[in-house]
Design a protein around this motif. Structure first.
Motif, PDB file in Angstrom:
ATOM      1  N   ARG A 152     -41.571  59.504  -6.371  1.00  0.00           N
ATOM      2  CA  ARG A 152     -41.541  58.044  -6.486  1.00  0.00           C
ATOM      3  C   ARG A 152     -40.105  57.522  -6.432  1.00  0.00           C
ATOM      4  NH1 ARG A 152     -42.897  54.128 -11.485  1.00  0.00           N
ATOM      5  NH2 ARG A 152     -41.944  55.832 -12.622  1.00  0.00           N
ATOM      6  N   HIS A 153     -39.206  58.183  -7.147  1.00  0.00           N
ATOM      7  CA  HIS A 153     -37.786  57.810  -7.122  1.00  0.00           C
ATOM      8  C   HIS A 153     -36.910  59.011  -6.783  1.00  0.00           C
ATOM      9  CE1 HIS A 153     -38.607  53.795  -8.390  1.00  0.00           C
ATOM     10  NE2 HIS A 153     -38.930  54.110  -9.641  1.00  0.00           N
ATOM     11  N   PHE A 190     -31.626  69.055  -7.514  1.00  0.00           N
ATOM     12  CA  PHE A 190     -31.483  68.390  -8.806  1.00  0.00           C
ATOM     13  C   PHE A 190     -30.303  67.427  -8.860  1.00  0.00           C
ATOM     14  CE2 PHE A 190     -33.756  72.345 -10.311  1.00  0.00           C
ATOM     15  CZ  PHE A 190     -34.951  71.698 -10.581  1.00  0.00           C
ATOM     16  N   PHE A 191     -29.762  67.062  -7.733  1.00  0.00           N
ATOM     17  CA  PHE A 191     -28.606  66.170  -7.742  1.00  0.00           C
ATOM     18  C   PHE A 191     -28.935  64.793  -8.324  1.00  0.00           C
ATOM     19  CE2 PHE A 191     -25.885  68.224  -4.145  1.00  0.00           C
ATOM     20  CZ  PHE A 191     -25.496  69.206  -5.041  1.00  0.00           C
ATOM     21  N   ASN A 192     -30.193  64.398  -8.327  1.00  0.00           N
ATOM     22  CA  ASN A 192     -30.530  63.033  -8.728  1.00  0.00           C
ATOM     23  C   ASN A 192     -30.908  62.880 -10.197  1.00  0.00           C
ATOM     24  OD1 ASN A 192     -30.124  62.289  -6.085  1.00  0.00           O
ATOM     25  ND2 ASN A 192     -32.282  62.279  -5.539  1.00  0.00           N
ATOM     26  N   LEU A 193     -31.308  63.981 -10.853  1.00  0.00           N
ATOM     27  CA  LEU A 193     -31.756  63.823 -12.239  1.00  0.00           C
ATOM     28  C   LEU A 193     -30.572  63.720 -13.191  1.00  0.00           C
ATOM     29  CD1 LEU A 193     -31.292  66.734 -13.765  1.00  0.00           C
ATOM     30  CD2 LEU A 193     -33.485  67.310 -12.771  1.00  0.00           C
ATOM     31  N   THR A 194     -30.830  63.222 -14.382  1.00  0.00           N
ATOM     32  CA  THR A 194     -29.806  63.100 -15.425  1.00  0.00           C
ATOM     33  C   THR A 194     -29.887  64.301 -16.348  1.00  0.00           C
ATOM     34  OG1 THR A 194     -29.844  60.682 -15.362  1.00  0.00           O
ATOM     35  CG2 THR A 194     -29.006  61.714 -17.375  1.00  0.00           C
ATOM     36  N   ALA A 195     -28.758  64.971 -16.550  1.00  0.00           N
ATOM     37  CA  ALA A 195     -28.691  66.162 -17.405  1.00  0.00           C
ATOM     38  C   ALA A 195     -27.854  65.850 -18.646  1.00  0.00           C
ATOM     39  CB  ALA A 195     -28.082  67.335 -16.637  1.00  0.00           C
ATOM     40  N   LEU A 196     -28.466  65.974 -19.812  1.00  0.00           N
ATOM     41  CA  LEU A 196     -27.754  65.803 -21.077  1.00  0.00           C
ATOM     42  C   LEU A 196     -27.263  67.174 -21.520  1.00  0.00           C
ATOM     43  CD1 LEU A 196     -30.200  63.355 -22.906  1.00  0.00           C
ATOM     44  CD2 LEU A 196     -28.374  62.845 -21.270  1.00  0.00           C
ATOM     45  N   ARG A 427     -30.834  50.565  -9.923  1.00  0.00           N
ATOM     46  CA  ARG A 427     -30.375  49.254  -9.453  1.00  0.00           C
ATOM     47  C   ARG A 427     -29.335  49.416  -8.349  1.00  0.00           C
ATOM     48  NH1 ARG A 427     -28.037  47.555 -13.858  1.00  0.00           N
ATOM     49  NH2 ARG A 427     -29.997  46.929 -14.818  1.00  0.00           N
ATOM     50  N   ASP A 428     -28.429  50.361  -8.524  1.00  0.00           N
ATOM     51  CA  ASP A 428     -27.401  50.604  -7.515  1.00  0.00           C
ATOM     52  C   ASP A 428     -28.018  51.062  -6.190  1.00  0.00           C
ATOM     53  OD1 ASP A 428     -25.506  49.904  -9.343  1.00  0.00           O
ATOM     54  OD2 ASP A 428     -24.901  51.947  -9.817  1.00  0.00           O
ATOM     55  N   LEU A 429     -29.121  51.778  -6.294  1.00  0.00           N
ATOM     56  CA  LEU A 429     -29.776  52.274  -5.095  1.00  0.00           C
ATOM     57  C   LEU A 429     -30.790  51.270  -4.523  1.00  0.00           C
ATOM     58  CD1 LEU A 429     -30.420  55.924  -6.286  1.00  0.00           C
ATOM     59  CD2 LEU A 429     -28.783  55.201  -4.568  1.00  0.00           C
ATOM     60  N   HIS A 430     -30.823  50.059  -5.151  1.00  0.00           N
ATOM     61  CA  HIS A 430     -31.726  49.005  -4.699  1.00  0.00           C
ATOM     62  C   HIS A 430     -33.183  49.444  -4.784  1.00  0.00           C
ATOM     63  CE1 HIS A 430     -28.168  46.923  -3.350  1.00  0.00           C
ATOM     64  NE2 HIS A 430     -27.856  47.958  -2.599  1.00  0.00           N
TER      65      HIS A 430
END
Length: 435
Positions: A152-153, A190-196, A427-430
Motif C-alpha cells: 500500500r505504501h 527495507f530501505f523504506n521502513l523505520t528502524a528504532l 507527505r514528502d512523497l505526496h
C-alpha cells in the motif's frame, strides 16, 4: 419515562461519548500489529543459551524482557539487559490504546520481529558467512501473506525495533571477506521502513535511536515519585564520577585521560565537594546487570562522565539521568545527534555538558577544572532539568497503573516520534496518509 429507560439512555450516551472520545484521541494514531510467524519472534527466545561467545540470555527473558528482580522484595528494579528491548517494546505495544485490527485503517504498521535476537546466529552462530540473508525471511513473509499491507505504501508506514546499534546491521552486502554485522539495513527491500535502534548512524533517514533500557521499571506513580524524591534529596558530595571500563592502554584516548585525571585529582580546602572524582570499575561487564554497583555512586555525584566506547553511545547515559547526575559528553554522536525524541537537541545545554574529547586528549584540557568553573546556581538548574527528563528515558513496567501512564515514557515518545516520522515521510512523497 421509567427509571430503567432513563438509565438506559444515560448508558447509551456514555458509551457513545466514550467511543467518540476514543476516535478523537486516536485520530491519525492508529497502529496495526502485524501477526508474524512465531519463527520471527517468540521461537527465537528458545535459543537464548545457544551462543557460546555470549552470556546466557535466558535469565533476562523473565518479566517480559525486564529480567529477574534485583532482589525478592523489589517492585521496580530488575536485572535488565538491553538486548531484550524488542521483547519489552512488543509487550508494551500490546497495551497501546489505539490499536486496530484493520491494517487499512492504520496510520502505522508495527512489525514485532525480534531482529537483534535473530541476528545472533549470523553474528555468533553457524551462519556467520550468510549475514546478507538476515531479514529476508521477514520480507518473504510480507510479500506472500497479504502483500497489499506492505505494498500500500511500499513499507513506508512500517516500523520495527532493533535492540542493537544500527552499525551491527550495516555490513555492505558484497563484503568479501565479511566483516562484523549483518546486512539488514543495507537490504534494498527495507530501505523504506523505520528502524528504532539503540544507536543510529548519522545519515540514513530510516533509523532513529531510542534510549537503552535501564534497570528501573516502576509499576505505579507512587513508586516512581518515591524514587524521584530520593534523587532530589541525595547529597552530591562528589564532583564527577566515571562508571565504566577501559582507559588502561598506552594509546591516547578519552577514557585513558579520564582515568589519569581522576586518579590524580586532589580536593582543595575551599572545594564544596568531599571528593573531586571517583571511578566505578565496570570492566568485564561486572556492572551490567547489577545496578546497585553504579546507581549509589551516581546518586552522590553532580556530574557523570560519558566517554564513547566501541560506539559513541552508552547505556550509562540513561542510568545517570535516572540518578539525577548531569551527563558530560565528549562526542555529539554520544547523545545530541541520537535521541532527539527523548533528549531534545535544542535543550542540551540545559541538562548536559559538552567537552570535545580532542581538547582533553591532545590539548591538555582538564575535565574537572571545566566542571568546577560551572556556577553552582547553574548546576542546580541543570539537575532540575535532568529530573524533568527522567520519565522520558525510563521504560515503565507493562500493565502499570493509570496514574503512571499519564507520564509519557520512552515507549510513548518513541511511538509519537515514529508516527510523526511516517506521516512526514508520506507527505514528502505526496502519498495520502491514512485518516
Amino acid at each position: 419515562m421509567s427509571k430503567f429507560h432513563v438509565m438506559l439512555l444515560v448508558l447509551v450516551a456514555l458509551l457513545w461519548n466514550s467511543g467518540a472520545s476514543e476516535a478523537e484521541e486516536c485520530e491519525k494514531r492508529w497502529i496495526h500489529i502485524r501477526k508474524l510467524p512465531s519463527s520471527l519472534n517468540l521461537d527465537l527466545l528458545a535459543n537464548c543459551s545457544e551462543y557460546p561467545m555470549l552470556d546466557d540470555l535466558c535469565p533476562f527473558l523473565a518479566n517480559h524482557g525486564l529480567g529477574q528482580k534485583t532482589h525478592n522484595h523489589s517492585h521496580s528494579w530488575y536485572r535488565t539487559d538491553p538486548s531484550m528491548l524488542e521483547l519489552i517494546f512488543h509487550r508494551r505495544m500490546l497495551e497501546y490504546p489505539c490499536l486496530t485490527q484493520d491494517p487499512l485503517q492504520a496510520n502505522a504498521i508495527y512489525l514485532p520481529y525480534y531482529a537483534a535476537l535473530d541476528s545472533l546466529r549470523y553474528l555468533y552462530g553457524p551462519e556467520y558467512n550468510s549475514s546478507a540473508k538476515h531479514g529476508l525471511s521477514l520480507f518473504h513473509f510480507l510479500q506472500s501473506d497479504n502483500p497489499q499491507i506492505w505494498n500500500r505504501h511500499m513499507g513506508h508506514d512500517h516500523f520495527l525495533v532493533m535492540a542493537r546499534p544500527a552499525w551491527d546491521f550495516s555490513q555492505p552486502l558484497f563484503n568479501d571477506p565479511p566483516v562484523w554485522g549483518t546486512s539488514f539495513l543495507e537490504l534494498p527491500q527495507f530501505f523504506n521502513l523505520t528502524a528504532l535502534t539503540l544507536e543510529s548512524r548519522a545519515w540514513p533517514w530510516q533509523e532513529h535511536a531510542v534510549p537503552y533500557p535501564t534497570s528501573f521499571h516502576p509499576p505505579n506513580l507512587g513508586l516512581f515519585e518515591s524514587w524521584l524524591n530520593r534523587v532530589r534529596r541525595s547529597k552530591r558530595s562528589v564532583l564527577a564520577i566515571f562508571a565504566g571500563g577501559g582507559g588502561v592502554s598506552a594509546t591516547p584516548n578519552i577514557r585513558r585521560s579520564i582515568r589519569s585525571e581522576c586518579e590524580n585529582a586532589t580536593t582543595s580546602s575551599d572545594s564544596s565537594y568531599d571528593t573531586l572524582c571517583e571511578i566505578v570499575d565496570c570492566s568485564n561487564g561486572i556492572c551490567e546487570h547489577d545496578p546497585i554497583r553504579f546507581m549509589r555512586p551516581m546518586l552522590s555525584a553532580s556530574f557523570c562522565l560519558q566517554p564513547p566506547g566501541d560506539t559513541p553511545t552508552r547505556r550509562s547515559t540513561f542510568d545517570a539521568i535516572l540518578a539525577g547526575c548531569i551527563p558530560v559528553f565528549f562526542e555529539e554522536l554520544s547523545a545530541k545527534a541520537q535521541y532527539g525524541w527523548h533528549l531534545p537537541e535544542s535543550e542540551f545545554e540545559e541538562f548536559s555538558v559538552f567537552i570535545p574529547k580532542e581538547e582533553v586528549v591532545f590539548r591538555g584540557m582538564r575535565i574537572l577544572d571545566v566542571l568546577q568553573r560551572i556556577p553552582r546556581t547553574r548546576v542546580r538548574r541543570m539537575r532540575e532539568k535532568v529530573l524533568e527528563l527522567i520519565p522520558s528515558v525510563l521504560y515503565r513496567k507493562h500493565n502499570s497503573s493509570p496514574g503512571l501512564k499519564t507520564k509519557k515514557d520512552a515507549v510513548d515518545l518513541a511511538i509519537d516520534g515514529t508516527l510523526d516520522k511516517i506521516r512526514s515521510r508520506l507527505r514528502d512523497l505526496h502519498l495520502d496518509f491514512v485518516m
